[in-house]
Design an enzyme around this catalytic site. Structure first.
Site, PDB file in Angstrom:
ATOM      1  N   LYS A  78       0.951  -1.166   0.147  1.00  0.00           N
ATOM      2  CA  LYS A  78      -0.055  -0.166   0.119  1.00  0.00           C
ATOM      3  C   LYS A  78       0.859   1.333   0.049  1.00  0.00           C
ATOM      4  O   LYS A  78       1.434   1.678   1.033  1.00  0.00           O
ATOM      5  CB  LYS A  78      -0.954  -0.138   1.190  1.00  0.00           C
ATOM      6  CG  LYS A  78      -1.922   1.316   1.480  1.00  0.00           C
ATOM      7  CD  LYS A  78      -2.791   1.321   0.226  1.00  0.00           C
ATOM      8  CE  LYS A  78      -4.100   0.350   0.528  1.00  0.00           C
ATOM      9  NZ  LYS A  78      -5.021   0.616  -0.326  1.00  0.00           N
ATOM     10  N   HIS A  96     -10.175  -7.095  -4.622  1.00  0.00           N
ATOM     11  CA  HIS A  96      -9.820  -5.967  -3.773  1.00  0.00           C
ATOM     12  C   HIS A  96     -10.179  -6.433  -2.203  1.00  0.00           C
ATOM     13  O   HIS A  96     -11.252  -7.385  -2.192  1.00  0.00           O
ATOM     14  CB  HIS A  96     -10.629  -4.653  -4.134  1.00  0.00           C
ATOM     15  CG  HIS A  96     -10.534  -3.645  -2.988  1.00  0.00           C
ATOM     16  ND1 HIS A  96     -11.739  -3.402  -2.241  1.00  0.00           N
ATOM     17  CD2 HIS A  96      -9.688  -2.809  -2.709  1.00  0.00           C
ATOM     18  CE1 HIS A  96     -11.378  -2.499  -1.633  1.00  0.00           C
ATOM     19  NE2 HIS A  96      -9.856  -2.008  -1.849  1.00  0.00           N
TER      20      HIS A  96
END
Length: 433
Positions: free
Chosen positions: A204, A331
């Protein structure tokens, strides 16, 4: 007289009429994970949906735990009594009537724009999952069989790395420690891979300057030369920045996820970038498919049944992607074991899903609402053979986590607001670099 083959087996579906629905918000501890919107709060919020039938079966679903969303889910739940769990068209109609055009925007902004149709699908998803769980129990088959059967027996998941602080302000350091530079990111990855056996890694991004995140990806490549790598800056970069990073990491990344905002921005980057672009933020509804795919803005879509309307609609999305030659991954957001089970059945039934799926499972530690949650072994989850989703609610854990929800004082996820309590001058900017 010879019986017709299609009449050889009659399935008794009596007793699948919905008697009542219970929606329970829960909270569980979460580390201070950093992202472009801010930082995760000390408690993550979810809501558990139990759909009970007149015959005593209970179907499970899991969804977001933000108070406005929970209120809308409960409004929809109150309309479902008397519906048959096999009547998914009726389910959609009743929930659409209950939601009635409401648009609930989220505060973290990490799943793309909000619309009334997306709000409806967010509410619908948990009930559709619970009804499929009921259907599977009623006919003694796992949900994957209801979705078309197994394209794979085990579903690969990806290690999901975050820049993070050692602890929440004023709290004790968590087991993962701080991760604010490439060496610490590699250490985090090594621990996660040693424990779960992941064979793909996602970082991330959007937290550190792009050059530092490039260094982190390079360090991961050295440490894990055989692993697939992804980087997701959540639209933190301007198109020129994104093209620069994509060019520099062309020999390293499987794909670059949501480097910049909007379909137009992604199309600009895709036209100049030498690697595939992926998204869970600019293709978030079927209305986005034609403009995004026509512009060749993305080459991989990360499906998320929690806001695509459930498992069947996510399979529809995967089929549409295949027709356009677009890849599919999955996701993830902070979730518990019901969602992991639903994701596993969905991914097992979708041959188009050729990239390892995201999961936040390692970040929740031992917290869960199911007995014997599915395990990630050698980087994959074996698809259950038990009826329905194949997981059973742990009512003691549910009660504890419900109490935590009441006590924690958090009613909505707000990564930005939480970071501002620590740094009042902090502003989320798009693009940041």
């Amino acid at each position: 007289m010879v019986a017709h083959p299609w009449k050889a087996r009659v399935i008794n579906t009596s007793g699948t009429e919905i008697a009542d629905v219970v929606v329970t918000p829960v909270a569980f501890r979460e580390p201070p994970l950093l992202n472009v919107a801010g930082v995760h709060q000390p408690w993550a919020l979810r809501a558990i949906v139990e759909v009970r039938t007149t015959s005593g079966l209970t179907g499970l679903g899991e969804t977001y735990g933000d108070a406005p969303h929970v209120a809308l889910v409960r409004r929809a739940a109150a309309t479902l009594t008397g519906l048959d769990a096999f009547d998914l068209h009726g389910l959609n109609a009743r929930i659409a009537h209950a939601v009635d055009g409401v648009d609930l925007a989220d505060r973290h902004g990490l799943t793309g724009r909000s619309t009334p149709s997306k709000t409806l699908l967010r509410v619908l998803a948990a009930f559709e999952t619970a009804c499929l769980d009921l259907q599977g129990q009623a006919v003694d088959r796992p949900v994957v069989d209801l979705l078309g059967g197994r394209a794979r027996d085990a579903v690969p998941f990806s290690a999901y790395l975050f820049y993070k602080w050692a602890s929440h302000p004023g709290g004790e350091p968590d087991e993962w420690g701080a991760a604010l530079d490439p060496d610490a990111i590699v250490t985090q990855a090594r621990r996660m891979i040693d424990q779960y056996g992941f064979r793909s890694i996602k970082l991330k991004g959007g937290v550190r300057p792009p050059a530092e995140e490039v260094d982190a990806i390079r360090a991961l490549r050295v440490a894990f030369p055989e692993h697939g790598l992804r980087l997701d800056p959540n639209c933190a970069w301007a198109p020129d920045t994104a093209v620069g990073v994509a060019t520099e990491l062309a020999d390293v990344l499987e794909y670059l996820e949501d480097p910049t905002s909007s379909i137009a921005g992604m199309a600009e980057v895709a036209s100049r970038a030498p690697i595939p672009l992926a998204t869970n933020m600019c293709v978030v509804a079927l209305d986005d498919v034609r403009p995004a795919f026509t512009a060749d803005a993305v080459q991989v879509v990360l499906a998320d049944h929690h806001y695509w309307g459930g498992l069947r609609r996510s399979l529809d999305l995967a089929a549409v992607c295949a027709a356009w030659g677009v890849g599919v991954s999955m996701h993830s957001n902070s979730h518990l074991g019901i969602s992991l089970a639903a994701m596993t059945h969905l991914a097992a039934a979708a041959p188009q899903l050729t990239y390892a799926a995201d999961t936040h499972t390692p970040w929740r530690g031992d917290a869960d609402v199911v007995q014997d949650p599915l395990s990630i072994v050698d980087g994959a989850v074996e698809v259950p053979h038990r009826p329905g989703l194949g997981v059973t609610l742990d009512r003691d854990a549910l009660a504890r986590m419900r109490d935590d929800y009441v006590r924690c004082g958090i009613t909505e996820r707000d990564d930005t607001g939480y970071l501002r309590t620590i740094d009042p001058a902090w502003e989320p900017r798009q693009p940041r670099w």
